[in-house]
Design a protein around this motif. Sequence first.
Motif, PDB file in Angstrom:
ATOM      1  N   TRP A 265      -2.750 131.364 -24.878  1.00  0.00           N
ATOM      2  CA  TRP A 265      -1.553 131.896 -24.216  1.00  0.00           C
ATOM      3  C   TRP A 265      -1.895 133.058 -23.296  1.00  0.00           C
ATOM      4  O   TRP A 265      -2.936 133.702 -23.440  1.00  0.00           O
ATOM      5  CB  TRP A 265      -0.496 132.321 -25.247  1.00  0.00           C
TER       6      TRP A 265
ATOM      7  N   CYS B  91      -1.050 132.540 -15.049  1.00  0.00           N
ATOM      8  CA  CYS B  91      -1.507 133.622 -15.918  1.00  0.00           C
ATOM      9  C   CYS B  91      -1.729 134.906 -15.125  1.00  0.00           C
ATOM     10  O   CYS B  91      -2.329 134.894 -14.042  1.00  0.00           O
ATOM     11  CB  CYS B  91      -2.807 133.222 -16.619  1.00  0.00           C
TER      12      CYS B  91
ATOM     13  N   LYS C 108       2.968 131.753 -20.918  1.00  0.00           N
ATOM     14  CA  LYS C 108       2.489 130.373 -20.818  1.00  0.00           C
ATOM     15  C   LYS C 108       1.596 130.066 -22.017  1.00  0.00           C
ATOM     16  O   LYS C 108       0.606 130.761 -22.255  1.00  0.00           O
ATOM     17  CB  LYS C 108       1.715 130.179 -19.514  1.00  0.00           C
TER      18      LYS C 108
ATOM     19  N   SER D 215      -0.460 126.921 -24.308  1.00  0.00           N
ATOM     20  CA  SER D 215      -0.963 125.552 -24.397  1.00  0.00           C
ATOM     21  C   SER D 215      -1.623 125.377 -25.766  1.00  0.00           C
ATOM     22  O   SER D 215      -2.157 126.335 -26.334  1.00  0.00           O
ATOM     23  CB  SER D 215      -1.961 125.248 -23.273  1.00  0.00           C
TER      24      SER D 215
ATOM     25  N   ASP E 207       1.303 121.904 -22.628  1.00  0.00           N
ATOM     26  CA  ASP E 207       1.780 123.200 -22.149  1.00  0.00           C
ATOM     27  C   ASP E 207       3.222 123.468 -22.597  1.00  0.00           C
ATOM     28  O   ASP E 207       4.058 122.552 -22.660  1.00  0.00           O
ATOM     29  CB  ASP E 207       1.722 123.260 -20.620  1.00  0.00           C
TER      30      ASP E 207
ATOM     31  N   THR F  75       6.257 126.664 -21.952  1.00  0.00           N
ATOM     32  CA  THR F  75       6.672 127.947 -21.379  1.00  0.00           C
ATOM     33  C   THR F  75       7.577 128.643 -22.389  1.00  0.00           C
ATOM     34  O   THR F  75       8.578 128.067 -22.835  1.00  0.00           O
ATOM     35  CB  THR F  75       7.421 127.752 -20.056  1.00  0.00           C
TER      36      THR F  75
END
Length: 301
Positions: free
Chosen positions: A39, A47, A82, A84, A99, A101
Amino acid sequence: PVILSTYTSNVVIDGSGIIYFKALFSDSQPNQSIVILDWCYAPNGACDGQIFSSQVNVSWSGDLGSFEINANKLNLSDGIWKFSYSVQDLFLRLSPKTDITVFVDQNNPISSLIAPEKSQEGETILIDGSGSSDGAWTNNLQAIWYITGPDGVTYVPNSNTTTELLYVTFNESGNHTIRLDVVDWVGRMSSNITTVIVENVVPSINLGIRGSDVNNPTSWQILVDEDLEIFSTIYDTGNDISTMTYSWYLDNEMVSSSANLSLDDLDVGEYILRLYIEDDNGDGESYEMEINVISEQKSID
Protein backbone atom coordinates in the motif's frame (compact mmCIF):
# COMPACT_ATOMS: atom_id res chain seq x y z
CA PRO A 1 -3.05 -19.43 -7.41
CA VAL A 2 -5.57 -17.12 -9.02
CA ILE A 3 -7.85 -14.53 -7.44
CA LEU A 4 -11.11 -15.29 -9.20
CA SER A 5 -13.06 -12.14 -8.39
CA THR A 6 -13.13 -9.19 -6.05
CA TYR A 7 -16.17 -8.00 -4.16
CA THR A 8 -15.21 -4.34 -4.41
CA SER A 9 -12.47 -2.12 -5.81
CA ASN A 10 -13.31 0.90 -3.62
CA VAL A 11 -13.55 0.79 0.15
CA VAL A 12 -14.41 3.54 2.65
CA ILE A 13 -12.82 2.99 6.05
CA ASP A 14 -13.73 4.63 9.34
CA GLY A 15 -11.31 2.75 11.59
CA SER A 16 -11.14 -0.56 9.76
CA GLY A 17 -12.68 -2.48 6.90
CA ILE A 18 -12.90 -6.12 5.78
CA ILE A 19 -11.78 -7.11 2.30
CA TYR A 20 -13.38 -10.22 0.75
CA PHE A 21 -12.04 -12.21 -2.21
CA LYS A 22 -12.16 -15.61 -3.88
CA ALA A 23 -9.08 -17.63 -4.75
CA LEU A 24 -8.38 -20.83 -6.72
CA PHE A 25 -5.52 -23.19 -5.82
CA SER A 26 -4.37 -26.01 -8.10
CA ASP A 27 -2.41 -28.25 -5.72
CA SER A 28 -2.64 -26.76 -2.20
CA GLN A 29 -5.23 -25.67 0.29
CA PRO A 30 -6.33 -22.10 1.05
CA ASN A 31 -5.26 -22.39 4.69
CA GLN A 32 -1.75 -23.18 3.51
CA SER A 33 -1.49 -19.82 1.72
CA ILE A 34 -0.70 -16.28 2.79
CA VAL A 35 -1.77 -12.87 1.51
CA ILE A 36 0.82 -10.22 0.82
CA LEU A 37 -0.44 -6.65 1.03
CA ASP A 38 1.22 -3.56 -0.51
CA TRP A 39 0.00 0.00 0.00
CA CYS A 40 0.92 3.65 -0.46
CA TYR A 41 -0.60 7.09 -0.07
CA ALA A 42 -2.14 8.05 -3.42
CA PRO A 43 -4.13 11.32 -3.20
CA ASN A 44 -4.02 11.73 -7.00
CA GLY A 45 -4.32 8.06 -7.98
CA ALA A 46 -0.60 7.26 -8.09
CA CYS A 47 1.71 6.49 -5.18
CA ASP A 48 3.04 9.60 -3.46
CA GLY A 49 5.91 8.58 -1.20
CA GLN A 50 6.91 5.28 0.38
CA ILE A 51 5.39 1.93 -0.57
CA PHE A 52 4.70 -0.38 2.38
CA SER A 53 4.35 -4.15 2.39
CA SER A 54 3.16 -6.70 4.94
CA GLN A 55 1.78 -10.19 5.31
CA VAL A 56 -1.78 -10.24 6.63
CA ASN A 57 -3.87 -12.79 8.47
CA VAL A 58 -6.59 -14.34 6.31
CA SER A 59 -9.77 -16.08 7.36
CA TRP A 60 -10.96 -18.77 4.96
CA SER A 61 -14.35 -20.29 4.33
CA GLY A 62 -13.89 -22.66 1.44
CA ASP A 63 -12.46 -20.56 -1.39
CA LEU A 64 -13.70 -17.31 0.14
CA GLY A 65 -11.05 -15.36 2.02
CA SER A 66 -11.19 -12.16 4.04
CA PHE A 67 -8.70 -9.90 5.79
CA GLU A 68 -8.82 -6.65 7.70
CA ILE A 69 -7.38 -3.26 6.75
CA ASN A 70 -7.01 -1.39 10.03
CA ALA A 71 -6.20 2.29 9.61
CA ASN A 72 -4.63 2.64 13.06
CA LYS A 73 -2.44 -0.44 12.82
CA LEU A 74 -1.24 0.54 9.34
CA ASN A 75 -0.81 4.23 10.31
CA LEU A 76 -3.18 5.42 7.59
CA SER A 77 -3.98 9.12 7.69
CA ASP A 78 -7.22 10.47 6.27
CA GLY A 79 -7.11 10.46 2.50
CA ILE A 80 -6.86 8.11 -0.48
CA TRP A 81 -4.66 5.05 -0.27
CA LYS A 82 -3.81 2.58 -3.00
CA PHE A 83 -3.68 -1.08 -1.94
CA SER A 84 -2.83 -4.23 -3.84
CA TYR A 85 -2.77 -7.80 -2.61
CA SER A 86 -1.78 -11.18 -3.93
CA VAL A 87 -2.10 -14.75 -2.69
CA GLN A 88 0.99 -16.90 -2.21
CA ASP A 89 0.45 -20.66 -2.07
CA LEU A 90 2.34 -23.37 -0.26
CA PHE A 91 4.94 -23.52 -3.05
CA LEU A 92 5.58 -19.75 -2.91
CA ARG A 93 3.76 -19.12 -6.16
CA LEU A 94 2.06 -15.69 -6.34
CA SER A 95 -1.22 -14.79 -7.92
CA PRO A 96 -1.51 -11.60 -9.99
CA LYS A 97 -2.10 -8.55 -7.84
CA THR A 98 -5.56 -7.17 -7.23
CA ASP A 99 -5.90 -3.41 -6.68
CA ILE A 100 -8.15 -1.66 -4.17
CA THR A 101 -8.62 2.06 -3.57
CA VAL A 102 -9.17 2.78 0.12
CA PHE A 103 -10.72 6.04 1.32
CA VAL A 104 -9.81 6.64 4.96
CA ASP A 105 -11.88 9.03 7.09
CA GLN A 106 -11.41 8.63 10.85
CA ASN A 107 -11.69 12.20 12.13
CA ASN A 108 -14.72 14.30 12.92
CA PRO A 109 -15.34 17.33 10.72
CA ILE A 110 -15.08 20.82 12.18
CA SER A 111 -18.06 23.14 11.85
CA SER A 112 -17.28 26.86 11.57
CA LEU A 113 -19.66 29.83 11.41
CA ILE A 114 -19.21 33.51 10.60
CA ALA A 115 -22.25 35.76 10.95
CA PRO A 116 -23.04 39.39 11.79
CA GLU A 117 -23.97 40.01 15.40
CA LYS A 118 -26.86 42.26 14.44
CA SER A 119 -29.15 42.94 11.51
CA GLN A 120 -32.44 44.70 10.86
CA GLU A 121 -35.85 43.34 9.99
CA GLY A 122 -36.12 42.58 6.30
CA GLU A 123 -32.35 42.71 5.73
CA THR A 124 -30.76 39.81 3.87
CA ILE A 125 -27.57 38.64 5.55
CA LEU A 126 -24.96 35.99 4.80
CA ILE A 127 -24.21 33.22 7.27
CA ASP A 128 -20.85 31.80 6.22
CA GLY A 129 -20.02 28.21 7.08
CA SER A 130 -17.41 27.79 4.35
CA GLY A 131 -14.65 27.64 6.97
CA SER A 132 -15.89 24.19 8.00
CA SER A 133 -13.36 21.47 7.27
CA ASP A 134 -12.72 17.75 7.30
CA GLY A 135 -9.07 17.48 6.40
CA ALA A 136 -8.65 15.64 3.11
CA TRP A 137 -12.43 15.30 2.74
CA THR A 138 -13.51 18.93 3.15
CA ASN A 139 -15.09 18.93 -0.32
CA ASN A 140 -17.35 16.02 0.68
CA LEU A 141 -19.07 17.81 3.58
CA GLN A 142 -22.82 18.23 3.60
CA ALA A 143 -24.25 21.26 5.38
CA ILE A 144 -27.57 21.17 7.24
CA TRP A 145 -28.96 24.45 8.57
CA TYR A 146 -31.44 25.04 11.38
CA ILE A 147 -32.86 28.35 12.59
CA THR A 148 -34.67 28.96 15.88
CA GLY A 149 -36.72 32.16 15.91
CA PRO A 150 -37.61 34.43 18.83
CA ASP A 151 -40.77 32.35 19.36
CA GLY A 152 -38.65 29.24 20.05
CA VAL A 153 -39.76 27.41 16.90
CA THR A 154 -36.96 25.67 14.98
CA TYR A 155 -37.17 25.32 11.21
CA VAL A 156 -35.03 24.46 8.21
CA PRO A 157 -34.55 27.36 5.77
CA ASN A 158 -36.30 26.92 2.44
CA SER A 159 -33.18 27.42 0.32
CA ASN A 160 -29.41 26.91 0.38
CA THR A 161 -29.74 24.09 2.90
CA THR A 162 -27.03 21.84 1.50
CA THR A 163 -24.28 24.39 0.91
CA GLU A 164 -22.03 26.11 3.43
CA LEU A 165 -23.26 29.60 2.52
CA LEU A 166 -26.72 30.60 3.74
CA TYR A 167 -28.48 33.79 2.69
CA VAL A 168 -31.38 34.50 5.01
CA THR A 169 -33.85 37.32 5.60
CA PHE A 170 -35.26 37.69 9.10
CA ASN A 171 -38.68 39.32 9.14
CA GLU A 172 -39.13 39.25 12.90
CA SER A 173 -37.12 41.21 15.44
CA GLY A 174 -35.48 39.43 18.35
CA ASN A 175 -32.80 36.77 18.78
CA HIS A 176 -32.42 34.24 15.99
CA THR A 177 -30.22 31.20 16.64
CA ILE A 178 -28.53 29.56 13.66
CA ARG A 179 -27.09 26.06 13.85
CA LEU A 180 -24.91 24.47 11.21
CA ASP A 181 -24.40 20.71 11.16
CA VAL A 182 -21.69 19.46 8.83
CA VAL A 183 -21.73 15.75 8.04
CA ASP A 184 -18.91 13.88 6.33
CA TRP A 185 -19.37 10.91 4.04
CA VAL A 186 -18.97 8.32 6.80
CA GLY A 187 -21.66 10.00 8.91
CA ARG A 188 -19.48 11.86 11.39
CA MET A 189 -21.04 15.19 12.36
CA SER A 190 -19.98 18.45 13.95
CA SER A 191 -22.21 21.39 14.94
CA ASN A 192 -21.76 25.09 15.55
CA ILE A 193 -24.22 27.70 16.80
CA THR A 194 -24.39 31.48 16.51
CA THR A 195 -27.00 34.09 17.39
CA VAL A 196 -28.05 37.12 15.35
CA ILE A 197 -29.91 39.96 17.07
CA VAL A 198 -32.49 41.34 14.65
CA GLU A 199 -33.45 44.92 15.44
CA ASN A 200 -36.88 46.34 14.77
CA VAL A 201 -37.22 49.03 12.09
CA VAL A 202 -39.47 51.96 12.98
CA PRO A 203 -42.24 52.40 10.38
CA SER A 204 -42.62 55.56 8.33
CA ILE A 205 -45.73 57.24 6.94
CA ASN A 206 -46.57 58.64 3.54
CA LEU A 207 -49.94 60.39 3.16
CA GLY A 208 -51.78 61.22 -0.03
CA ILE A 209 -55.05 62.96 -0.92
CA ARG A 210 -57.46 61.28 -3.27
CA GLY A 211 -57.48 63.13 -6.59
CA SER A 212 -54.21 64.93 -5.89
CA ASP A 213 -50.55 64.25 -6.63
CA VAL A 214 -49.43 65.98 -3.44
CA ASN A 215 -47.63 63.75 -0.93
CA ASN A 216 -47.36 64.38 2.78
CA PRO A 217 -49.17 67.73 2.88
CA THR A 218 -48.89 69.64 6.14
CA SER A 219 -52.16 71.49 5.47
CA TRP A 220 -55.18 71.06 3.23
CA GLN A 221 -58.18 73.16 2.38
CA ILE A 222 -61.65 71.90 1.38
CA LEU A 223 -65.14 73.29 0.96
CA VAL A 224 -67.70 72.70 3.66
CA ASP A 225 -69.68 70.21 1.54
CA GLU A 226 -66.62 68.44 0.12
CA ASP A 227 -65.50 64.96 1.11
CA LEU A 228 -61.87 64.40 1.97
CA GLU A 229 -60.26 61.01 1.34
CA ILE A 230 -56.81 60.43 2.76
CA PHE A 231 -54.84 57.28 2.10
CA SER A 232 -51.71 56.13 3.87
CA THR A 233 -48.72 54.24 2.56
CA ILE A 234 -46.66 52.69 5.33
CA TYR A 235 -43.04 51.73 4.84
CA ASP A 236 -41.79 49.00 7.11
CA THR A 237 -39.87 45.76 6.97
CA GLY A 238 -40.50 42.14 7.77
CA ASN A 239 -43.98 41.10 8.84
CA ASP A 240 -44.82 44.37 10.59
CA ILE A 241 -47.11 45.69 7.85
CA SER A 242 -49.64 42.92 8.46
CA THR A 243 -49.73 43.66 12.21
CA MET A 244 -49.67 47.45 11.99
CA THR A 245 -52.28 49.36 14.01
CA TYR A 246 -53.71 52.69 12.79
CA SER A 247 -55.18 55.46 14.91
CA TRP A 248 -56.63 58.61 13.30
CA TYR A 249 -57.31 61.57 15.58
CA LEU A 250 -59.27 64.68 14.65
CA ASP A 251 -58.61 67.38 17.23
CA ASN A 252 -57.41 64.65 19.62
CA GLU A 253 -60.56 62.58 19.17
CA MET A 254 -60.04 59.15 17.63
CA VAL A 255 -62.16 58.82 14.51
CA SER A 256 -60.84 55.70 12.74
CA SER A 257 -58.56 52.68 13.04
CA SER A 258 -58.36 51.92 9.30
CA ALA A 259 -55.41 52.39 7.01
CA ASN A 260 -57.26 55.08 5.06
CA LEU A 261 -59.63 57.82 6.20
CA SER A 262 -62.68 59.46 4.70
CA LEU A 263 -64.00 62.70 6.21
CA ASP A 264 -67.28 64.41 5.34
CA ASP A 265 -69.78 66.81 6.88
CA LEU A 266 -67.08 68.87 8.52
CA ASP A 267 -68.14 72.28 9.74
CA VAL A 268 -66.31 75.38 8.74
CA GLY A 269 -63.16 75.78 10.76
CA GLU A 270 -59.65 74.52 11.29
CA TYR A 271 -58.84 71.01 12.44
CA ILE A 272 -55.71 69.13 13.37
CA LEU A 273 -55.60 65.64 11.89
CA ARG A 274 -53.06 63.16 13.25
CA LEU A 275 -52.29 59.61 12.21
CA TYR A 276 -50.42 57.37 14.65
CA ILE A 277 -49.19 53.93 13.60
CA GLU A 278 -47.60 51.26 15.76
CA ASP A 279 -45.91 47.99 14.81
CA ASP A 280 -45.90 44.70 16.71
CA ASN A 281 -42.83 45.76 18.69
CA GLY A 282 -44.54 48.86 20.07
CA ASP A 283 -42.51 51.25 17.93
CA GLY A 284 -44.62 53.96 16.37
CA GLU A 285 -44.63 57.01 14.15
CA SER A 286 -47.10 59.88 13.79
CA TYR A 287 -47.96 62.46 11.16
CA GLU A 288 -49.94 65.68 11.55
CA MET A 289 -51.68 67.93 9.06
CA GLU A 290 -53.96 70.91 9.34
CA ILE A 291 -57.37 70.84 7.63
CA ASN A 292 -59.04 74.13 6.79
CA VAL A 293 -62.76 73.89 5.94
CA ILE A 294 -64.14 77.00 4.21
CA SER A 295 -67.67 77.92 3.27
CA GLU A 296 -66.88 78.76 -0.36
CA GLN A 297 -63.97 78.75 -2.75
CA LYS A 298 -61.91 81.87 -2.30
CA SER A 299 -61.05 83.73 -5.48
CA ILE A 300 -57.76 85.43 -6.15
CA ASP A 301 -58.05 89.03 -7.42
